[in-house]
Write a protein that holds these residues in place. Structure first.
Motif, PDB file in Angstrom:
ATOM      1  N   ARG A  49      25.524  24.071 -15.997  1.00 57.32           N
ATOM      2  CA  ARG A  49      25.316  24.748 -17.273  1.00 57.32           C
ATOM      3  C   ARG A  49      25.523  23.787 -18.442  1.00 57.32           C
ATOM      4  NH1 ARG A  49      28.084  29.063 -14.745  1.00 57.32           N
ATOM      5  NH2 ARG A  49      30.051  28.307 -15.600  1.00 57.32           N
ATOM      6  N   ASN A  50      26.585  23.024 -18.373  1.00 64.55           N
ATOM      7  CA  ASN A  50      26.901  22.122 -19.482  1.00 64.55           C
ATOM      8  C   ASN A  50      25.850  21.025 -19.631  1.00 64.55           C
ATOM      9  OD1 ASN A  50      28.936  21.495 -21.550  1.00 64.55           O
ATOM     10  ND2 ASN A  50      29.179  19.575 -20.427  1.00 64.55           N
ATOM     11  N   ASP A  51      25.283  20.588 -18.520  1.00 60.34           N
ATOM     12  CA  ASP A  51      24.296  19.502 -18.553  1.00 60.34           C
ATOM     13  C   ASP A  51      22.901  19.977 -18.952  1.00 60.34           C
ATOM     14  OD1 ASP A  51      26.192  17.664 -17.796  1.00 60.34           O
ATOM     15  OD2 ASP A  51      25.621  17.643 -15.680  1.00 60.34           O
ATOM     16  N   HIS A  52      22.532  21.208 -18.563  1.00 61.65           N
ATOM     17  CA  HIS A  52      21.127  21.615 -18.652  1.00 61.65           C
ATOM     18  C   HIS A  52      20.846  22.838 -19.510  1.00 61.65           C
ATOM     19  CE1 HIS A  52      20.171  18.659 -15.638  1.00 61.65           C
ATOM     20  NE2 HIS A  52      20.953  19.220 -14.747  1.00 61.65           N
ATOM     21  N   ILE A  53      21.876  23.563 -19.951  1.00 64.43           N
ATOM     22  CA  ILE A  53      21.655  24.823 -20.657  1.00 64.43           C
ATOM     23  C   ILE A  53      22.455  24.846 -21.955  1.00 64.43           C
ATOM     24  CG2 ILE A  53      21.736  27.350 -20.501  1.00 64.43           C
ATOM     25  CD1 ILE A  53      21.735  27.045 -17.444  1.00 64.43           C
ATOM     26  N   GLY A  54      21.794  25.219 -23.039  1.00 65.24           N
ATOM     27  CA  GLY A  54      22.455  25.393 -24.322  1.00 65.24           C
ATOM     28  C   GLY A  54      22.384  26.844 -24.748  1.00 65.24           C
ATOM     29  N   PHE A  55      23.468  27.361 -25.306  1.00 65.47           N
ATOM     30  CA  PHE A  55      23.553  28.774 -25.680  1.00 65.47           C
ATOM     31  C   PHE A  55      23.728  28.919 -27.188  1.00 65.47           C
ATOM     32  CE2 PHE A  55      25.111  28.477 -21.336  1.00 65.47           C
ATOM     33  CZ  PHE A  55      24.443  29.515 -20.696  1.00 65.47           C
ATOM     34  N   VAL A  56      22.973  29.851 -27.760  1.00 66.04           N
ATOM     35  CA  VAL A  56      23.139  30.237 -29.165  1.00 66.04           C
ATOM     36  C   VAL A  56      23.409  31.739 -29.177  1.00 66.04           C
ATOM     37  CG1 VAL A  56      22.109  30.315 -31.469  1.00 66.04           C
ATOM     38  CG2 VAL A  56      21.491  28.468 -29.890  1.00 66.04           C
ATOM     39  N   PHE A  57      24.607  32.129 -29.619  1.00 65.21           N
ATOM     40  CA  PHE A  57      25.001  33.528 -29.592  1.00 65.21           C
ATOM     41  C   PHE A  57      24.977  34.123 -30.993  1.00 65.21           C
ATOM     42  CE2 PHE A  57      27.259  31.484 -26.040  1.00 65.21           C
ATOM     43  CZ  PHE A  57      26.792  32.250 -24.984  1.00 65.21           C
ATOM     44  N   ARG A  81      23.694  18.202 -25.875  1.00 63.65           N
ATOM     45  CA  ARG A  81      23.519  17.447 -24.632  1.00 63.65           C
ATOM     46  C   ARG A  81      22.056  17.408 -24.168  1.00 63.65           C
ATOM     47  NH1 ARG A  81      27.543  15.742 -21.905  1.00 63.65           N
ATOM     48  NH2 ARG A  81      26.519  16.045 -19.903  1.00 63.65           N
ATOM     49  N   LYS A  82      21.143  17.666 -25.101  1.00 61.28           N
ATOM     50  CA  LYS A  82      19.709  17.631 -24.800  1.00 61.28           C
ATOM     51  C   LYS A  82      19.384  18.497 -23.578  1.00 61.28           C
ATOM     52  CE  LYS A  82      18.997  13.023 -26.776  1.00 61.28           C
ATOM     53  NZ  LYS A  82      18.451  11.661 -26.595  1.00 61.28           N
ATOM     54  N   PRO A  83      19.698  19.792 -23.653  1.00 55.13           N
ATOM     55  CA  PRO A  83      19.482  20.667 -22.493  1.00 55.13           C
ATOM     56  C   PRO A  83      18.001  20.896 -22.218  1.00 55.13           C
ATOM     57  CG  PRO A  83      20.024  21.981 -24.404  1.00 55.13           C
ATOM     58  CD  PRO A  83      20.192  20.543 -24.821  1.00 55.13           C
ATOM     59  N   LEU A  84      17.706  21.231 -20.981  1.00 55.91           N
ATOM     60  CA  LEU A  84      16.348  21.638 -20.637  1.00 55.91           C
ATOM     61  C   LEU A  84      16.072  23.050 -21.138  1.00 55.91           C
ATOM     62  CD1 LEU A  84      13.665  21.410 -19.021  1.00 55.91           C
ATOM     63  CD2 LEU A  84      14.898  22.402 -17.085  1.00 55.91           C
ATOM     64  N   LEU A  85      17.093  23.908 -21.125  1.00 51.48           N
ATOM     65  CA  LEU A  85      16.929  25.330 -21.409  1.00 51.48           C
ATOM     66  C   LEU A  85      17.863  25.736 -22.540  1.00 51.48           C
ATOM     67  CD1 LEU A  85      15.769  28.123 -20.597  1.00 51.48           C
ATOM     68  CD2 LEU A  85      17.591  28.269 -18.878  1.00 51.48           C
ATOM     69  N   VAL A  86      17.297  26.315 -23.603  1.00 51.08           N
ATOM     70  CA  VAL A  86      18.085  26.850 -24.716  1.00 51.08           C
ATOM     71  C   VAL A  86      17.911  28.360 -24.730  1.00 51.08           C
ATOM     72  CG1 VAL A  86      18.426  26.859 -27.214  1.00 51.08           C
ATOM     73  CG2 VAL A  86      17.793  24.730 -26.050  1.00 51.08           C
TER      74      VAL A  86
END
Length: 226
Positions: free
Chosen positions: A83-91, A160-165
């Protein structure tokens, strides 16, 4: 090969009477650089689907592939790293640490690998400049407007330049002017980074800006056209 492939995703909870079904046979495929909105009434399962796509919740059945990897086949520790490497979350509610300033909150995803190095700090400065907060680096969240806090959340998600936001109601608490600014940032910045952006929203204005739109209806995900 598509960067994100969700196949036959279902989620239900057993109850004494019958299973409580939240999602049923959901399919979704997106390429790097694409964006999509997911709309639907409250309680339709939008946030549940976002949590599954973000590897925060496990589906009852179905498969998920992100960058050719099944994250649910990993251990809990490896899932957290994934998750930390590939996914970014905006809540919608930002989830900024109140005792940390803007720069420190932006650097938060980098702390999982120890003290942020010079390159990561440079990226944080770059992102905060892109979202117009270069003069707010040392402000605490309590000293920011709602729109500014949401911009910090966007910068943090991209660190972290995620693949998925993944963005859950990112404009829900904002006035019209700030909602438009956040919408533009969310559309522009992940595309520049070749990331997938998925937004759960009640805002038809935001949904219309996205390349693709889906509606969760009767527990299934269906293409939506305007």
């Amino acid at each position: 090969m598509s960067a994100l492939i969700a196949r036959n995703i279902s989620k239900f909870y057993p109850t004494p009477a019958e299973d409580l079904v939240i999602l049923e046979h959901v399919d979704l495929t997106l390429e790097a650089g694409q964006n999509a909105a997911i709309i639907g009434p409250s309680g339709s399962g939008k946030s549940t689907l976002l949590q599954i796509l973000g590897v925060l919740d496990r589906p009852t059945s179905g498969t998920l592939s992100i960058r050719d990897q099944d994250p649910f086949a990993l251990s809990e520790t490896a899932q957290a790293r994934f998750r930390n490497d590939h996914i970014g979350f905006v809540f919608q509610d930002h989830h900024l640490l109140p005792q940390w300033n803007v720069l420190e909150n932006t650097l938060l995803p980098g702390l999982a690998q120890g003290r942020p190095d010079a390159a990561m700090r440079q990226r944080a400065h770059y992102l905060l400049e892109r979202v117009g907060l270069q003069d707010r680096l040392h402000h605490l969240p309590s000293q920011l407007s709602g729109g500014e806090r949401e911009r910090v959340a966007v910068a943090r998600a991209l660190l972290r330049k995620p693949l998925l936001v993944l963005a859950d109601e990112p404009t829900g608490n904002l006035d019209e002017e700030n909602a438009a600014k956040i919408s533009d940032l969310l559309l522009a910045m992940p595309r520049e980074e070749n990331a997938i952006l998925i937004v759960v929203t009640h805002s038809m204005e935001l949904a219309r800006k996205m390349e693709r739109c889906f509606e969760l209806k009767q527990k299934k995900l269906q293409p939506k056209s305007f």
